[in-house]
Design an enzyme around this catalytic site. Sequence first.
Site, PDB file in Angstrom:
ATOM      1  N   HIS A 233       0.909  -1.232  -0.086  1.00  0.00           N
ATOM      2  CA  HIS A 233       0.044  -0.129   0.056  1.00  0.00           C
ATOM      3  C   HIS A 233       1.056   1.432  -0.021  1.00  0.00           C
ATOM      4  O   HIS A 233       1.883   1.248   0.586  1.00  0.00           O
ATOM      5  CB  HIS A 233      -1.068  -0.059   1.338  1.00  0.00           C
ATOM      6  CG  HIS A 233      -1.982   1.180   1.408  1.00  0.00           C
ATOM      7  ND1 HIS A 233      -1.421   2.111   1.588  1.00  0.00           N
ATOM      8  CD2 HIS A 233      -3.049   1.058   0.994  1.00  0.00           C
ATOM      9  CE1 HIS A 233      -2.871   3.189   1.733  1.00  0.00           C
ATOM     10  NE2 HIS A 233      -3.576   2.250   1.269  1.00  0.00           N
ATOM     11  N   CYS A 271      -3.736   2.635  -4.520  1.00  0.00           N
ATOM     12  CA  CYS A 271      -4.653   3.579  -3.452  1.00  0.00           C
ATOM     13  C   CYS A 271      -4.744   4.852  -4.255  1.00  0.00           C
ATOM     14  O   CYS A 271      -3.751   5.580  -4.110  1.00  0.00           O
ATOM     15  CB  CYS A 271      -4.051   3.626  -2.051  1.00  0.00           C
ATOM     16  SG  CYS A 271      -5.146   4.559  -1.111  1.00  0.00           S
ATOM     17  N   HIS A 298      -7.827   0.626  -3.961  1.00  0.00           N
ATOM     18  CA  HIS A 298      -8.664   1.396  -2.960  1.00  0.00           C
ATOM     19  C   HIS A 298      -8.914   2.639  -4.048  1.00  0.00           C
ATOM     20  O   HIS A 298      -8.083   3.103  -4.468  1.00  0.00           O
ATOM     21  CB  HIS A 298      -7.747   1.888  -2.092  1.00  0.00           C
ATOM     22  CG  HIS A 298      -7.453   0.903  -0.954  1.00  0.00           C
ATOM     23  ND1 HIS A 298      -6.418   1.449   0.163  1.00  0.00           N
ATOM     24  CD2 HIS A 298      -7.789  -0.385  -0.722  1.00  0.00           C
ATOM     25  CE1 HIS A 298      -6.365   0.268   0.871  1.00  0.00           C
ATOM     26  NE2 HIS A 298      -7.169  -0.845   0.549  1.00  0.00           N
ATOM     27  N   ASP A 351     -12.721   3.336  -0.781  1.00  0.00           N
ATOM     28  CA  ASP A 351     -11.601   3.389   0.172  1.00  0.00           C
ATOM     29  C   ASP A 351     -12.277   4.777   0.997  1.00  0.00           C
ATOM     30  O   ASP A 351     -12.497   5.935   0.340  1.00  0.00           O
ATOM     31  CB  ASP A 351     -10.354   3.797  -0.228  1.00  0.00           C
ATOM     32  CG  ASP A 351      -9.172   3.801   0.827  1.00  0.00           C
ATOM     33  OD1 ASP A 351      -9.638   3.309   1.946  1.00  0.00           O
ATOM     34  OD2 ASP A 351      -8.154   4.232   0.593  1.00  0.00           O
ATOM     35  N   HIS A 352     -12.646   4.707   2.293  1.00  0.00           N
ATOM     36  CA  HIS A 352     -13.138   5.783   3.022  1.00  0.00           C
ATOM     37  C   HIS A 352     -14.327   6.339   2.628  1.00  0.00           C
ATOM     38  O   HIS A 352     -14.842   5.898   1.651  1.00  0.00           O
ATOM     39  CB  HIS A 352     -11.892   6.787   3.157  1.00  0.00           C
ATOM     40  CG  HIS A 352     -10.749   6.542   3.747  1.00  0.00           C
ATOM     41  ND1 HIS A 352      -9.675   7.428   3.936  1.00  0.00           N
ATOM     42  CD2 HIS A 352     -10.198   5.267   4.018  1.00  0.00           C
ATOM     43  CE1 HIS A 352      -8.731   6.862   4.392  1.00  0.00           C
ATOM     44  NE2 HIS A 352      -8.755   5.650   4.732  1.00  0.00           N
ATOM     45  N   TYR A 368     -14.221   5.309   7.965  1.00  0.00           N
ATOM     46  CA  TYR A 368     -14.958   3.965   7.585  1.00  0.00           C
ATOM     47  C   TYR A 368     -16.416   3.878   8.088  1.00  0.00           C
ATOM     48  O   TYR A 368     -16.969   3.181   8.297  1.00  0.00           O
ATOM     49  CB  TYR A 368     -14.232   2.902   7.990  1.00  0.00           C
ATOM     50  CG  TYR A 368     -13.047   2.563   7.491  1.00  0.00           C
ATOM     51  CD1 TYR A 368     -13.041   1.768   6.108  1.00  0.00           C
ATOM     52  CD2 TYR A 368     -12.174   3.252   7.523  1.00  0.00           C
ATOM     53  CE1 TYR A 368     -11.618   1.734   5.363  1.00  0.00           C
ATOM     54  CE2 TYR A 368     -10.480   2.932   6.947  1.00  0.00           C
ATOM     55  CZ  TYR A 368     -10.857   2.393   5.811  1.00  0.00           C
ATOM     56  OH  TYR A 368      -9.549   2.128   5.182  1.00  0.00           O
TER      57      TYR A 368
HETATM   58  C1  DNO Z   1      -6.374   3.397   5.449  1.00  0.00           C
HETATM   59  C2  DNO Z   1      -6.058   2.422   4.962  1.00  0.00           C
HETATM   60  C3  DNO Z   1      -4.509   1.752   5.326  1.00  0.00           C
HETATM   61  C4  DNO Z   1      -4.079   0.594   4.756  1.00  0.00           C
HETATM   62  C5  DNO Z   1      -2.866   0.141   5.267  1.00  0.00           C
HETATM   63  C6  DNO Z   1      -2.450  -1.143   4.515  1.00  0.00           C
HETATM   64  O1  DNO Z   1      -7.609   3.667   5.572  1.00  0.00           O
HETATM   65  O2  DNO Z   1      -5.750   2.506   3.552  1.00  0.00           O
HETATM   66  O3  DNO Z   1      -4.514   1.953   6.917  1.00  0.00           O
HETATM   67  O4  DNO Z   1      -5.083  -0.438   5.327  1.00  0.00           O
HETATM   68  O5  DNO Z   1      -1.828   0.995   5.157  1.00  0.00           O
HETATM   69  O6  DNO Z   1      -1.394  -1.820   5.068  1.00  0.00           O
END
Ligand code: DNO
Length: 389
Positions: A233, A271, A298, A351-352, A368
């Site tokens: 990530h 991401c 993500h 994501d988020h 989240y």
């Molecule tokens: C945040 C996430 C990160 C991710 C880690 C993966 O929301 O995208 O916390 O889970 O960095 O190791």
Amino acid sequence: MKETWRWYGPLDQIKLSEVRQTGAAGIVTALHEIPYGEVWQRTTIAKRRDKIRDAGFEWDVVESLPLHEDIKRGTGDLTSLFANYRQSMANLAAEGVHTICYNFMPLLDWTRTELNSPAANGGTCLRFSAFRMAAFEICMLGRAEAENDYPTDVIAKACEWYVASSEEDQKELLNSIMSGMPGAYDRFDIVGLRRALDTYRGMDAADIRSNYRRFLHEVVPTAQDLGMRLCVHPDDPPRDILGLPRIVSDADDIAWIMSAYDAPANGLTLCSGSLGANPENDVVDITHKHSNRIHFVHLRNVRKDPDGSFEEAEHLSGDTNIPALCHILLGEEKARKSAGRPDWQIPFRPDHGHELLTDPQKKTFPGYPLIGRLRGLAELRGVLHALSA
Ligand code: DNO
């Protein structure tokens, strides 16, 4: 692309039966309760997997199988830590979980300065303000070298904020900065953080890189043998923080990682939100260049300010062209499918999300919430449908 949803396990206020209603088909989770560096045992993995299956999902991705800090620092009993990591991978594979997300950020995972910043249409979002981070580093933490990391106008604003801030404001800032670590992870207070930072003193990006290369050489061959996909990530935000070098931040870093162990099992979590926070990053180009090594995605967007601040935008607004990313990823899936790969489908998750409507009533992990993510997922689903037609 397979729609997945991050679920924090029994700690999560959102039940799997609620996740069902979002339409997501797969689950992304981790055994957050296991301390970093310990082996994930088969029975524990199987129990979590069965709970997920009973609710009608597959456990598609582990996020994360975290690395013990010693691996990043290159200290301590590395032989045992690498052996444990390999054993956890083997146990996951034996229980049918083959995709592992992890990161290589020293000490902190994602970092924000505000967890409830007002969004344009109401609701709130996560935000990173350069001046608040500067206030934290310079005025609260007292990290002397931090003054070199910020322009003078940002430092001036930081000092103004600090002088006017209450103890409560400072506590909230510390809490926001520490919040990127859900589950059983360490949360530092100021003294603890100073101490932890000292353990990295004198290390530069080249040192961290050589520790990362060692990690890859220790675990990727096993991942290959097990038919697993590891996917790193990116750093969030994608820049050095607290004086700690970060090495998964831009196109050059990613190219370096992919060549540090050139094998399909050494892959990337794309991401879009993390990479998109660096104005130098052309996320579409990075996606294009590394599409065959992207094992997990993500999808999220950010709106940047010139001083390095950014806020999390709605999934389809903000600075990154999300439909362009989806287009590349759908093309990559097609290529994998025609090559006869059974694992052609790429899992992604919204994501988020903003905290919307009744979201604040549930005490979910920052970033989240249920409704905000559901909105993001629904919008992304629309894009993917349109592009697949
Ligand atoms: C945040 C996430 C990160 C991710 C880690 C993966 O929301 O995208 O916390 O889970 O960095 O190791």
